[in-house]
Design a protein around this motif. Structure first.
Motif, PDB file in Angstrom:
ATOM      1  N   THR A 124      41.227  38.911  46.434  1.00  0.00           N
ATOM      2  CA  THR A 124      41.218  38.703  47.886  1.00  0.00           C
ATOM      3  C   THR A 124      42.626  38.361  48.354  1.00  0.00           C
ATOM      4  O   THR A 124      43.556  38.307  47.557  1.00  0.00           O
ATOM      5  CB  THR A 124      40.249  37.575  48.248  1.00  0.00           C
ATOM      6  N   GLY A 125      42.776  38.119  49.642  1.00  0.00           N
ATOM      7  CA  GLY A 125      44.097  37.835  50.192  1.00  0.00           C
ATOM      8  C   GLY A 125      44.611  36.487  49.769  1.00  0.00           C
ATOM      9  O   GLY A 125      44.301  35.469  50.380  1.00  0.00           O
ATOM     10  N   ILE A 126      45.385  36.444  48.720  1.00  0.00           N
ATOM     11  CA  ILE A 126      45.896  35.178  48.214  1.00  0.00           C
ATOM     12  C   ILE A 126      47.299  35.404  47.676  1.00  0.00           C
ATOM     13  O   ILE A 126      47.613  36.470  47.145  1.00  0.00           O
ATOM     14  CB  ILE A 126      44.981  34.616  47.099  1.00  0.00           C
ATOM     15  N   SER A 127      48.169  34.436  47.855  1.00  0.00           N
ATOM     16  CA  SER A 127      49.516  34.516  47.302  1.00  0.00           C
ATOM     17  C   SER A 127      49.609  33.596  46.096  1.00  0.00           C
ATOM     18  O   SER A 127      48.846  32.646  45.962  1.00  0.00           O
ATOM     19  CB  SER A 127      50.556  34.123  48.352  1.00  0.00           C
ATOM     20  N   GLY A 128      50.551  33.888  45.239  1.00  0.00           N
ATOM     21  CA  GLY A 128      50.720  33.089  44.031  1.00  0.00           C
ATOM     22  C   GLY A 128      51.383  33.910  42.952  1.00  0.00           C
ATOM     23  O   GLY A 128      52.116  34.868  43.237  1.00  0.00           O
ATOM     24  N   SER A 129      51.130  33.563  41.704  1.00  0.00           N
ATOM     25  CA  SER A 129      51.772  34.253  40.586  1.00  0.00           C
ATOM     26  C   SER A 129      50.809  35.218  39.903  1.00  0.00           C
ATOM     27  O   SER A 129      49.622  34.936  39.750  1.00  0.00           O
ATOM     28  CB  SER A 129      52.300  33.243  39.566  1.00  0.00           C
ATOM     29  N   LEU A 130      51.348  36.381  39.517  1.00  0.00           N
ATOM     30  CA  LEU A 130      50.575  37.352  38.736  1.00  0.00           C
ATOM     31  C   LEU A 130      50.511  36.924  37.268  1.00  0.00           C
ATOM     32  O   LEU A 130      49.458  37.016  36.633  1.00  0.00           O
ATOM     33  CB  LEU A 130      51.205  38.739  38.848  1.00  0.00           C
ATOM     34  N   VAL A 131      51.638  36.474  36.723  1.00  0.00           N
ATOM     35  CA  VAL A 131      51.710  35.983  35.344  1.00  0.00           C
ATOM     36  C   VAL A 131      52.679  34.806  35.285  1.00  0.00           C
ATOM     37  O   VAL A 131      53.509  34.617  36.189  1.00  0.00           O
ATOM     38  CB  VAL A 131      52.175  37.083  34.345  1.00  0.00           C
ATOM     39  N   GLU A 132      52.562  34.021  34.217  1.00  0.00           N
ATOM     40  CA  GLU A 132      53.470  32.908  33.967  1.00  0.00           C
ATOM     41  C   GLU A 132      54.170  33.141  32.635  1.00  0.00           C
ATOM     42  O   GLU A 132      53.523  33.409  31.617  1.00  0.00           O
ATOM     43  CB  GLU A 132      52.716  31.579  33.928  1.00  0.00           C
ATOM     44  N   ALA A 172      47.858  39.277  47.387  1.00  0.00           N
ATOM     45  CA  ALA A 172      47.231  40.047  46.305  1.00  0.00           C
ATOM     46  C   ALA A 172      45.972  40.774  46.762  1.00  0.00           C
ATOM     47  O   ALA A 172      45.110  41.099  45.950  1.00  0.00           O
ATOM     48  CB  ALA A 172      46.898  39.116  45.137  1.00  0.00           C
ATOM     49  N   VAL A 173      45.847  41.047  48.050  1.00  0.00           N
ATOM     50  CA  VAL A 173      44.659  41.730  48.563  1.00  0.00           C
ATOM     51  C   VAL A 173      44.481  43.076  47.860  1.00  0.00           C
ATOM     52  O   VAL A 173      45.392  43.898  47.832  1.00  0.00           O
ATOM     53  CB  VAL A 173      44.780  41.957  50.083  1.00  0.00           C
ATOM     54  N   GLY A 174      43.320  43.275  47.268  1.00  0.00           N
ATOM     55  CA  GLY A 174      42.984  44.548  46.647  1.00  0.00           C
ATOM     56  C   GLY A 174      43.529  44.767  45.259  1.00  0.00           C
ATOM     57  O   GLY A 174      43.213  45.783  44.625  1.00  0.00           O
TER      58      GLY A 174
END
Length: 406
Positions: A106-114, A46-48
């Motif tokens: 920042t540079g992180i992975s995961g979920s945008l929404v649930e 999710a960088v940026g």
């Protein structure tokens, strides 16, 4: 002659040198009929990212979803100012979600929404249903998504398998209460009814919900052995008394009790005048419980209204303050969120001296949220009465209102 070639420096924007982002919904989701399954829209990095538009479709004969239950995903963190707006068309089976934040991630992975979908009770066991991710736009298109979701089958779509409900003989139970006397035990008048409790099987992800009863109790039965998360939805009218999530393990044939959630007491704006009158006494009576239930409903309505206002740029902070003030009946000059001492409450509602007329403010002292306001000539505030037949009720009220809680 030697020639020199000069090179002019150029500036490349961050978005121009941004790597592609991959966004999808998991294709290994599973849930039983009538269960709730959380479907995340995941992003590899999710960088940026500071804004996202997400569109998807689903089968309305198998799944249902409440737009107010759709929440921000893990990439936004707990301290983010990100706002989410979700629109659900039940007839067409489409969802449109907008997320915006004032700062880039920042540079992180995961979920945008649930997306918490509820599976239909008549869903066919071993069948599958597709969550068709049709569009994802990041930063108004400044960040590319690859592969780009399309309407119809593609690799970004999610897949949910309807499984048989794994049941057993285990159970989990507990209480939600406001600990007025600080003894860590559910006492008379301390129960909080109508609180939503969610149970999540950490292995399968299957969820089920219930609400606390009039005595503040909840229970989940016919559970299979395994590890579970018990999540309380914080009751809006109360000061938070601790963790709202518990993790427990069940073995075959176990009945896990006393999985309680303890709160500290009512917020000032929800201390209704009727709690100080003999009309709802004794503490713990059906009339008392009805009033507490109404307070909880009013607080939940206020919280929903404030959440809607927070997502609308046309609303001002002054409107939010007014919404909270409309529900205040005994806060006085006490700051929001600060408990009121029992002595202050008693002094605020003390009756006038004999022969002294009531002021207009005293005549209208009942909370604006109360729909069954009693005649002012028939109500005597019990904390200050001296009548012998009211002494027992007064002592009970003093107990519940002790320790700056109610």
């Amino acid at each position: 002659m030697t020639r020199f070639h000069s090179r002019r420096l150029s500036i490349q924007t961050f978005e121009e040198r941004r790597l592609l982002a991959a966004v999808d919904i998991p294709d290994d989701l599973s849930a039983a009929p009538s269960a709730i399954v959380s479907a995340p829209v995941n992003i590899d990095t999710a960088v940026g990212v500071r804004a996202a538009e997400i569109r998807l479709s689903y089968d309305t004969s198998v799944l249902d979803i409440d737009p107010d239950a759709i929440t921000l995903g893990s990439v936004w963190g707990t301290g983010s100012d990100a706002q989410i707006t979700a629109n659900v068309d039940d007839a067409a089976g489409t969802i449109v979600i907008f997320v915006a934040s004032s700062s880039e991630l920042t540079g992180i992975s995961g979920s945008l929404v649930e997306l918490p979908f509820e599976v239909a009770s008549n869903a066919v066991i071993d069948s599958t249903t597709v969550l068709d991710l049709t569009l994802v736009t990041l930063n108004e298109g400044q960040i590319s998504v690859d592969p780009s979701p399309i309407a119809g089958t593609d690799s970004t779509d999610g897949l949910l398998t309807i499984t048989g409900d794994a049941t057993g003989s285990d159970s989990i139970s507990g209480f939600v209460y406001a600990d007025a006397n600080g003894d860590n035990v559910v006492g008379t008048g301390e129960a909080i009814p109508g609180v939503t409790i969610t149970l999540v099987n950490t292995t399968t992800g299957a969820e089920q919900q219930t609400t606390t009863g009039e005595d503040g109790s909840y229970q989940f039965t016919q559970l299979a052995a395994g590890t579970y998360r018990i999540v309380q939805t914080q009751p809006s009218a109360y000061l938070d008394g601790g963790d709202n999530e518990l993790t427990v393990s069940l073995t075959d044939g176990s009945a896990l009790e006393d999985q309680d959630f303890r709160e500290l007491g009512l917020l000032p704006q929800y201390i209704y005048n009727r709690l100080l009158t003999t009309r709802v006494l004794p503490v713990g009576s059906s009339e008392w419980n009805d009033t507490i239930t109404q307070i909880n409903a009013d607080a939940a309505s206020d919280a929903s209204t404030l959440a809607s206002q927070a997502t609308s740029t046309s609303q001002t902070s002054a409107a939010t303050t007014t919404s909270a003030d409309d529900n205040s009946s005994a806060a006085g000059n006490t700051a929001t969120g600060e408990p009121i001492a029992a002595a202050e409450i008693a002094a605020a509602f003390a009756p006038p001296a004999a022969g002294e007329p009531l002021s207009p403010a005293e005549l209208l002292a009942t909370s604006p949220n109360e729909t069954d306001t009693p005649p002012t000539t028939a109500v005597t505030p019990s904390p200050v009465t001296t009548a012998d037949d009211d002494r027992e009720d007064t002592d009970a009220v003093d107990t519940v209102f002790s320790n700056n809680l109610f």
